[in-house]
Structure formats: structure tokens, C-alpha cells
Design a protein around this motif. Structure first.
Motif, PDB file in Angstrom:
ATOM      1  N   THR A 106       6.947  -2.258   8.696  1.00 26.19           N
ATOM      2  CA  THR A 106       5.597  -2.156   9.246  1.00 26.19           C
ATOM      3  C   THR A 106       5.551  -2.660  10.687  1.00 26.19           C
ATOM      4  O   THR A 106       6.112  -3.708  11.011  1.00 26.19           O
ATOM      5  N   ASP A 107       4.877  -1.906  11.527  1.00 27.48           N
ATOM      6  CA  ASP A 107       4.640  -2.295  12.917  1.00 27.48           C
ATOM      7  C   ASP A 107       3.353  -3.114  12.968  1.00 27.48           C
ATOM      8  O   ASP A 107       2.252  -2.561  12.899  1.00 27.48           O
ATOM      9  N   ILE A 108       3.497  -4.438  13.074  1.00 31.60           N
ATOM     10  CA  ILE A 108       2.328  -5.310  12.992  1.00 31.60           C
ATOM     11  C   ILE A 108       1.368  -5.094  14.156  1.00 31.60           C
ATOM     12  O   ILE A 108       0.153  -5.236  14.030  1.00 31.60           O
ATOM     13  N   VAL A 109       1.904  -4.727  15.324  1.00 40.00           N
ATOM     14  CA  VAL A 109       1.049  -4.472  16.480  1.00 40.00           C
ATOM     15  C   VAL A 109       0.129  -3.282  16.213  1.00 40.00           C
ATOM     16  O   VAL A 109      -1.085  -3.335  16.438  1.00 40.00           O
ATOM     17  N   LYS A 110       0.716  -2.207  15.693  1.00 41.34           N
ATOM     18  CA  LYS A 110      -0.069  -1.027  15.343  1.00 41.34           C
ATOM     19  C   LYS A 110      -1.057  -1.345  14.233  1.00 41.34           C
ATOM     20  O   LYS A 110      -2.195  -0.853  14.221  1.00 41.34           O
ATOM     21  N   LEU A 111      -0.631  -2.199  13.298  1.00 39.55           N
ATOM     22  CA  LEU A 111      -1.479  -2.577  12.171  1.00 39.55           C
ATOM     23  C   LEU A 111      -2.739  -3.290  12.655  1.00 39.55           C
ATOM     24  O   LEU A 111      -3.847  -3.004  12.204  1.00 39.55           O
ATOM     25  N   VAL A 112      -2.572  -4.213  13.580  1.00 39.85           N
ATOM     26  CA  VAL A 112      -3.708  -4.976  14.099  1.00 39.85           C
ATOM     27  C   VAL A 112      -4.658  -4.059  14.875  1.00 39.85           C
ATOM     28  O   VAL A 112      -5.879  -4.140  14.744  1.00 39.85           O
ATOM     29  N   LYS A 113      -4.085  -3.161  15.677  1.00 42.79           N
ATOM     30  CA  LYS A 113      -4.909  -2.267  16.492  1.00 42.79           C
ATOM     31  C   LYS A 113      -5.757  -1.323  15.631  1.00 42.79           C
ATOM     32  O   LYS A 113      -6.856  -0.940  16.015  1.00 42.79           O
ATOM     33  N   SER A 114      -5.229  -0.940  14.472  1.00 41.40           N
ATOM     34  CA  SER A 114      -5.936   0.026  13.616  1.00 41.40           C
ATOM     35  C   SER A 114      -6.659  -0.640  12.456  1.00 41.40           C
ATOM     36  O   SER A 114      -7.086   0.032  11.518  1.00 41.40           O
ATOM     37  N   GLY A 115      -6.816  -1.963  12.516  1.00 41.81           N
ATOM     38  CA  GLY A 115      -7.326  -2.695  11.355  1.00 41.81           C
ATOM     39  C   GLY A 115      -8.827  -2.733  11.186  1.00 41.81           C
ATOM     40  O   GLY A 115      -9.320  -3.123  10.133  1.00 41.81           O
ATOM     41  N   GLY A 116      -9.604  -2.354  12.210  1.00 44.72           N
ATOM     42  CA  GLY A 116     -11.056  -2.496  12.140  1.00 44.72           C
ATOM     43  C   GLY A 116     -11.697  -1.701  11.022  1.00 44.72           C
ATOM     44  O   GLY A 116     -12.465  -2.242  10.208  1.00 44.72           O
ATOM     45  N   LYS A 117     -11.391  -0.426  10.934  1.00 42.94           N
ATOM     46  CA  LYS A 117     -12.005   0.436   9.926  1.00 42.94           C
ATOM     47  C   LYS A 117     -11.601   0.043   8.501  1.00 42.94           C
ATOM     48  O   LYS A 117     -12.461  -0.026   7.603  1.00 42.94           O
ATOM     49  N   PRO A 118     -10.298  -0.213   8.231  1.00 43.80           N
ATOM     50  CA  PRO A 118      -9.936  -0.642   6.874  1.00 43.80           C
ATOM     51  C   PRO A 118     -10.620  -1.949   6.452  1.00 43.80           C
ATOM     52  O   PRO A 118     -11.023  -2.090   5.296  1.00 43.80           O
ATOM     53  N   ILE A 119     -10.756  -2.892   7.384  1.00 44.72           N
ATOM     54  CA  ILE A 119     -11.421  -4.152   7.058  1.00 44.72           C
ATOM     55  C   ILE A 119     -12.887  -3.894   6.727  1.00 44.72           C
ATOM     56  O   ILE A 119     -13.430  -4.464   5.770  1.00 44.72           O
ATOM     57  N   LEU A 120     -13.538  -3.035   7.493  1.00 44.02           N
ATOM     58  CA  LEU A 120     -14.940  -2.699   7.212  1.00 44.02           C
ATOM     59  C   LEU A 120     -15.064  -2.049   5.841  1.00 44.02           C
ATOM     60  O   LEU A 120     -15.970  -2.378   5.057  1.00 44.02           O
ATOM     61  N   MET A 121     -14.146  -1.132   5.521  1.00 39.89           N
ATOM     62  CA  MET A 121     -14.170  -0.493   4.207  1.00 39.89           C
ATOM     63  C   MET A 121     -13.970  -1.524   3.099  1.00 39.89           C
ATOM     64  O   MET A 121     -14.697  -1.520   2.091  1.00 39.89           O
ATOM     65  N   GLY A 122     -12.977  -2.411   3.276  1.00 37.66           N
ATOM     66  CA  GLY A 122     -12.726  -3.433   2.273  1.00 37.66           C
ATOM     67  C   GLY A 122     -13.922  -4.350   2.078  1.00 37.66           C
ATOM     68  O   GLY A 122     -14.247  -4.735   0.941  1.00 37.66           O
ATOM     69  N   PHE A 123     -14.606  -4.691   3.170  1.00 33.80           N
ATOM     70  CA  PHE A 123     -15.775  -5.567   3.094  1.00 33.80           C
ATOM     71  C   PHE A 123     -16.904  -4.905   2.304  1.00 33.80           C
ATOM     72  O   PHE A 123     -17.509  -5.521   1.419  1.00 33.80           O
ATOM     73  N   VAL A 124     -17.191  -3.651   2.613  1.00 34.86           N
ATOM     74  CA  VAL A 124     -18.275  -2.950   1.930  1.00 34.86           C
ATOM     75  C   VAL A 124     -17.947  -2.773   0.442  1.00 34.86           C
ATOM     76  O   VAL A 124     -18.810  -2.965  -0.427  1.00 34.86           O
ATOM     77  N   CYS A 125     -16.690  -2.413   0.137  1.00 37.16           N
ATOM     78  CA  CYS A 125     -16.276  -2.293  -1.275  1.00 37.16           C
ATOM     79  C   CYS A 125     -16.462  -3.615  -2.005  1.00 37.16           C
ATOM     80  O   CYS A 125     -16.967  -3.666  -3.140  1.00 37.16           O
ATOM     81  N   TRP A 126     -16.049  -4.698  -1.360  1.00 31.50           N
ATOM     82  CA  TRP A 126     -16.125  -6.036  -1.956  1.00 31.50           C
ATOM     83  C   TRP A 126     -17.565  -6.427  -2.245  1.00 31.50           C
ATOM     84  O   TRP A 126     -17.899  -6.894  -3.341  1.00 31.50           O
TER      85      TRP A 126
END
Length: 393
Positions: A356-376
Motif C-alpha cells: 500500500t502507498d500510504i501517501v496515496k492513501l492519505v490523499k484519497s482518504g476524505g471520501k472513505p472516512i465520510l462514508m464510514g462515519f455516516v454508516c457508523w
């Protein structure tokens, strides 16, 4: 011998990374060994690129895929189906409601946020079923990339920690009973380790309560949803593959017809035949190559090939456990296999972290975190609402 020569080194590297992470997970169960392992793998990957790993990369890839499946199979030895049926049946309406809610929310948000389907699926099943274990079971079925798995695990981990810290206090404020909180923790917290952490915290706040036992059984009942969810996803993969094959076949026929028509208009019928034959040969060659490689370009899948066999073995392991315990065996006999399952998950997460490319992961993390928050949030709200509706609060 070829297998050992090609894979042993990479598997060994993953085991070495997983070992200290396993003990850290024991010391800090609110985080868990798999999260430590994936973080360690991503940190190492910053300095140790895939090109520099040489032949070790094969073993790392094997660990990320196959060892992950073996971990899911061994997970089945922790499920006594009779006990789950007896104690967990009352929680089924709430479990089904929370699972449906998470999957629907993940689907709708993936469309609204224009997110890739794989990461949305992983976050949806991870939020709804059992966190890392559900992600581990689903990833091979949908052929998810390691980066998507890492992203989903990271999102699930974030809200696991928040839930384990916040839910006991929330339960107190809402005046929940001991069994009510156990049901809430078992249905609204994602990962098993965080479920036990939250329930144990509640028991510490309420001496003599048995919320931990209740939450654990509810969580195990919820884990069984891995089976139908992965099978449905496998069938969807087959359907998608067949549709791709039909589209590719139609495109090939259209190309042949177009080439022939253009040549006839030009008055060169011999070239039309030649072009037609060449196009047909190319189409046949592509189809053959796809069959040989098992590639997804033409979607040359069958139900037999797409069926996640490791899920079948997971069911077999659960049945073996159930029969053995019913015959009088101590459930603790299976503890080593359950422990091995958890260690295999740590190894697989280390391998996924390395890929996993952690730099790419951090840059693309906003939408997945928002999805996870709403699901939670939606899962927690539905769990509480269903308890109130059914009079179980």
C-alpha cells in the motif's frame, strides 16, 4: 519445492512483522493486532519499495491473498451454531436491520460521492458485519486491490476506537440495561475486539453485569452474515463478467462487419475477406488468451470458479465446532485454531500494508472516512431505534 523457494521468504517477512504487532494487539485490544500490522507494513513500504523486494514480493502477495483466506476458514472454529441460534436469535431483527442500513447507505454514498465500487463495498460490509474479518472475507471475492483493503481497514479502525470509548458513556446517559447495552455493542460496533472492549468497559462501570457475554454472542451471530453476503457478491461478479463477455463479443462482431463493409465499398472484396479473417482471428485469440489467463477482460467466469470456496470451508469449520461441542467436547479445544486465525489476519494485514502507498492513501482518504462515519452513525441509530421499537431497551 518451487512453492517454498518462491514464497517462503515473503511469507516469513510478513510473519516477522506480524509477531510484535500481535503482542501489541494483546496489550491494546481497543486497537487490535491487525491495525498495528497494517500500519507497520505501510510504514516499512515507505522505504522498501516493491521493486527492491525481488522474489520476496511473490510470498508477500501470497500472504495478502491466500493466507487471508485461510484466516477466514479458521475463524469458523469460533462459531457454535447451536449457541448462536439459542441466544442470538432475539437479536436477528436488529442485526438484519443494521446490516441492510449499512449496505444501503454505502451504496447510496458511493453514487453520491462517485467512489469506486470496491472500496465502497469493503466499507459497507466492514461496517455492517464484523470489521476486519468481513473485509478479509470479501476482498478475495471481489478481487479488491490491497490499497482498497488498507483504506477500508483504516476507516473501520477509526470508528471502532471512537465507539469503544464513547458508547459505554452513551449507554449510561440513555439509561440502557446490561443486556440492552450488550445488544447495542454487538450490533453497532464493527470489529470483535472493539465490541469486547466496549462491553468490558460497561461491565467495569456496572459490577456484576454480563454485557460482555451477551455482546460476544450477538457479535458472533452477526459474523454469520459473512456467508450470504459473500455468496451474493460472487454471483454479482459472475453476472458482471457474463455481461462484459457479451459486450466484448458484440463489439468483435461489429468490428468484423464494419471492416468488411468498408472494404466492399472501396471495391476491394479480397481485402474485405482478409480483414474479416484477421479481425475474427484476433477476436478468437483475445478470447483464448483471456481463458488461459483467467483474466476479467471478457469476464470468462463460471459460477464454479467464482464461488468463494474458502467460505464453504468456513461453514464446514463452524459445523465441526457445533457437532464437537454438542457431543461433549470443550469449546476451548478450538482456541488454538481461533488464535492462529487472528495471527494469520495480522500476517495478511502486514502484507497488505507492504503493498500500500500510504501517501496515496492519505490523499484519497476524505471520501472513505465520510462514508464510514455516516454508516457508523446510521448503524448506531438503527440499533437503538430497533431496540426501542421491540421493547428490548
Amino acid at each position: 519445492m518451487n512453492f517454498i523457494r518462491n514464497n517462503a521468504g515473503g511469507i516469513g517477512i510478513c510473519a516477522i512483522i506480524a509477531l510484535p504487532c500481535w503482542f501489541l494487539g494483546q496489550a491494546f485490544p481497543i486497537v487490535g493486532g491487525p491495525v498495528f500490522a497494517i500500519l507497520a507494513g505501510m510504514a516499512i513500504a515507505l522505504l522498501w519499495k516493491p521493486r527492491a523486494r525481488g522474489t520476496l514480493q511473490k510470498g508477500i502477495g501470497f500472504t495478502a491473498k491466500k493466507v487471508l483466506q485461510y484466516a477466514v476458514i479458521l475463524l469458523g472454529f469460533g462459531l457454535n451454531l447451536i449457541q448462536i441460534a439459542q441466544v442470538g436469535a432475539m437479536s436477528l431483527p436488529i442485526i438484519c436491520s443494521t446490516i441492510a442500513t449499512a449496505l444501503i447507505v454505502a451504496f447510496l454514498m458511493s453514487k453520491a460521492l462517485h467512489m469506486p465500487s470496491d472500496i465502497s463495498t469493503l466499507i459497507g460490509v466492514g461496517s455492517s458485519i464484523c470489521g476486519g474479518s468481513a473485509i478479509a472475507a470479501t476482498a478475495p471475492v471481489i478481487n479488491a486491490k490491497d490499497e482498497d483493503v488498507a483504506q477500508a481497514i483504516s476507516v473501520i479502525f477509526l470508528f471502532n476506537v471512537v465507539a469503544a470509548l464513547v458508547f459505554p458513556t452513551l449507554g449510561n446517559l440513555l439509561g440502557m440495561s446490561n443486556d440492552g447495552f450488550g445488544l447495542f455493542a454487538g450490533t453497532a460496533v464493527n470489529d470483535t475486539s472493539s465490541v469486547t472492549a466496549a462491553a468490558a468497559a460497561w461491565d467495569g462501570m456496572h459490577p456484576g453485569s454480563n454485557a460482555l457475554d451477551h455482546a460476544t454472542i450477538v457479535k458472533l451471530t452477526r459474523t454469520l452474515a459473512i456467508i450470504p453476503i459473500t455468496l451474493v457478491l460472487a454471483l454479482l461478479q459472475v453476472r458482471k463478467a457474463k455481461r462484459a463477455a457479451e459486450d466484448a463479443g458484440s463489439a468483435g462482431v461489429s468490428m468484423v462487419a464494419s471492416d468488411a463493409s468498408a472494404s466492399e465499398v472501396a471495391g476491394d472484396s479480397s481485402n474485405a475477406v482478409a480483414n474479416s479473417n484477421n479481425s475474427a482471428a484476433t477476436t478468437a485469440s483475445d478470447s483464448s488468451a483471456t481463458r488461459q489467463t483467467g483474466g476479467k477482460q471478457l469476464g470468462n467466469f463460471s459460477l464454479k470458479r467464482a464461488f468463494p470456496m474458502f467460505i464453504l470451508w468456513f461453514v464446514v469449520a463452524s459445523i465441526i465446532t457445533t457437532i464437537a461441542v454438542a457431543a461433549g467436547a470443550d469449546a476451548a479445544v478450538f482456541d488454538p485454531l481461533k488464535t492462529l486465525s487472528k495471527f494469520f489476519i495480522c500476517m495478511a494485514m502486514a502484507a497488505i500494508g507492504l503493498n500500500t502507498d500510504i501517501v496515496k492513501l492519505v490523499k484519497s482518504g476524505g471520501k472513505p472516512i465520510l462514508m464510514g462515519f455516516v454508516c457508523w452513525i446510521c448503524i448506531a441509530a438503527v440499533s437503538l431505534g430497533m431496540q426501542a421499537l421491540l421493547g428490548l431497551w
